[in-house]
Design an enzyme around this catalytic site. Sequence first.
Site, PDB file in Angstrom:
ATOM      1  N   ARG A   1      43.573  35.839  37.920  1.00  0.00           N
ATOM      2  CA  ARG A   1      43.814  36.370  36.747  1.00  0.00           C
ATOM      3  C   ARG A   1      44.995  35.616  35.885  1.00  0.00           C
ATOM      4  NH1 ARG A   1      39.999  38.872  37.144  1.00  0.00           N
ATOM      5  NH2 ARG A   1      39.732  41.329  36.973  1.00  0.00           N
TER       6      ARG A   1
ATOM      7  N   GLU B   1      42.463  36.649  26.609  1.00  0.00           N
ATOM      8  CA  GLU B   1      41.147  36.361  26.474  1.00  0.00           C
ATOM      9  C   GLU B   1      40.215  37.345  25.630  1.00  0.00           C
ATOM     10  OE1 GLU B   1      39.609  36.938  30.647  1.00  0.00           O
ATOM     11  OE2 GLU B   1      40.825  35.564  31.560  1.00  0.00           O
TER      12      GLU B   1
ATOM     13  N   HIS C   1      35.686  33.194  31.579  1.00  0.00           N
ATOM     14  CA  HIS C   1      35.776  34.044  32.889  1.00  0.00           C
ATOM     15  C   HIS C   1      34.407  34.347  33.248  1.00  0.00           C
ATOM     16  CE1 HIS C   1      38.415  37.683  34.063  1.00  0.00           C
ATOM     17  NE2 HIS C   1      37.461  37.312  35.255  1.00  0.00           N
TER      18      HIS C   1
HETATM   19  C1  GLV Z   1      36.145  39.614  37.482  1.00  0.00           C
HETATM   20  O1  GLV Z   1      37.382  38.808  37.080  1.00  0.00           O
HETATM   21  C2  GLV Z   1      36.655  40.874  38.368  1.00  0.00           C
HETATM   22  O2  GLV Z   1      37.619  41.321  38.264  1.00  0.00           O
HETATM   23  O3  GLV Z   1      35.414  41.055  38.910  1.00  0.00           O
HETATM   24  C1  GLV Z   2      39.291  38.020  40.946  1.00  0.00           C
HETATM   25  O1  GLV Z   2      39.007  38.345  40.144  1.00  0.00           O
HETATM   26  C2  GLV Z   2      40.429  38.842  41.997  1.00  0.00           C
HETATM   27  O2  GLV Z   2      40.754  40.000  41.439  1.00  0.00           O
HETATM   28  O3  GLV Z   2      40.809  38.818  43.318  1.00  0.00           O
END
Ligand code: GLV
Ligand code: GLV
Length: 324
Positions: free
Chosen positions: A237, A266, A285
């Site tokens: 993140r 974002e 992303h």
């Molecule tokens: C993507 O970033 C997720 O959290 O699935």
């Molecule tokens: C990835 O998107 C996570 O939240 O580990």
Amino acid sequence: MKPSIILYKALPDDLLQRLETHFTVTRVANLKPETVAQHADAFASAQGLLGSSEKVDSELLEKMPQLRATSTISVGYDNFDVDALNARKILLMHTPTVLTETVADTIMALVLSSARRVVEVAERVKVGEWTSGIGPDWFGIDVHHKTLGIIGMGRIGLALAQRAHFGFGMPILYNARRHHTEAEERFQARYCDLETLLKESDFVCLVLPLTDETHHLIGKAQFEMMKKSAIFINAGRGPVVDEAALIDALKNGEIHAAGLDVFEQEPLPVDSPLLSLPNVVALPHIGSATHETRYNMAECAVDNLIDALNGKVEKNCVNPQVAS
Ligand code: GLV
Ligand code: GLV
């Protein structure tokens, strides 16, 4: 009577049909206050909420007094106020397993493209520069057998370690809240403190979720500890990194390059300094964004909501304690 739910994300037709056999579905474009106001009755009576990315906080929950479960089409759930959900005994379901391998592939893509300058040199080919031949200013640096540091050894970290160890012969360092026996035994990953990882890694890969503890975990001091030749990758993140410090580190040559799938804001604003740095690969992303995986995530989220509203929370639940 079927329970009613709010859907705030488009779904494939077959999954929408599956949802509609269980629930009365009100589809909305987003969870903005004006949208909620426009569909006030539907929000007031909804027992379920399904979608992704939008903020779910107390202000919204106050408009949804009947809500019992919310299901996000994502693994990350930093956009949810979990304390507020807990206080109201609302379940939060997510999709932790179905996207693991795809996100690990994306991270390898960032590692390879930043090290070998894939995006940059491909652009040079497209604008006709190859016609005058290539020289050292087109060269990258090796990936194979370099040391990979993984910050956050969850499912995604493990899938990354597997690729790096077996595919690229990379020694692996990792930092996490606890030792990970599987990573150590299968991929010879070595546990170390964050400082050691930052100092010794050629690639520093961040795969942490955003929490109060991880916010700005990587900042000026951490970039200074990294090798000048280090490549920094963030696929967790954005706000886990102090982006201003990252930009300084890239500009001042404190690190060599960065591969980023996530950002503090974002979509990334077009005037972000990151976009004018040649040593940055910035992706929108897309960690989990393949046709197959996005379908599987949507299906998982649909089934999670059906389970949750039927009192079944054996898996994929962030706060199963509220069910009791
Ligand atoms: C993507 O970033 C997720 O959290 O699935
Ligand atoms: C990835 O998107 C996570 O939240 O580990």
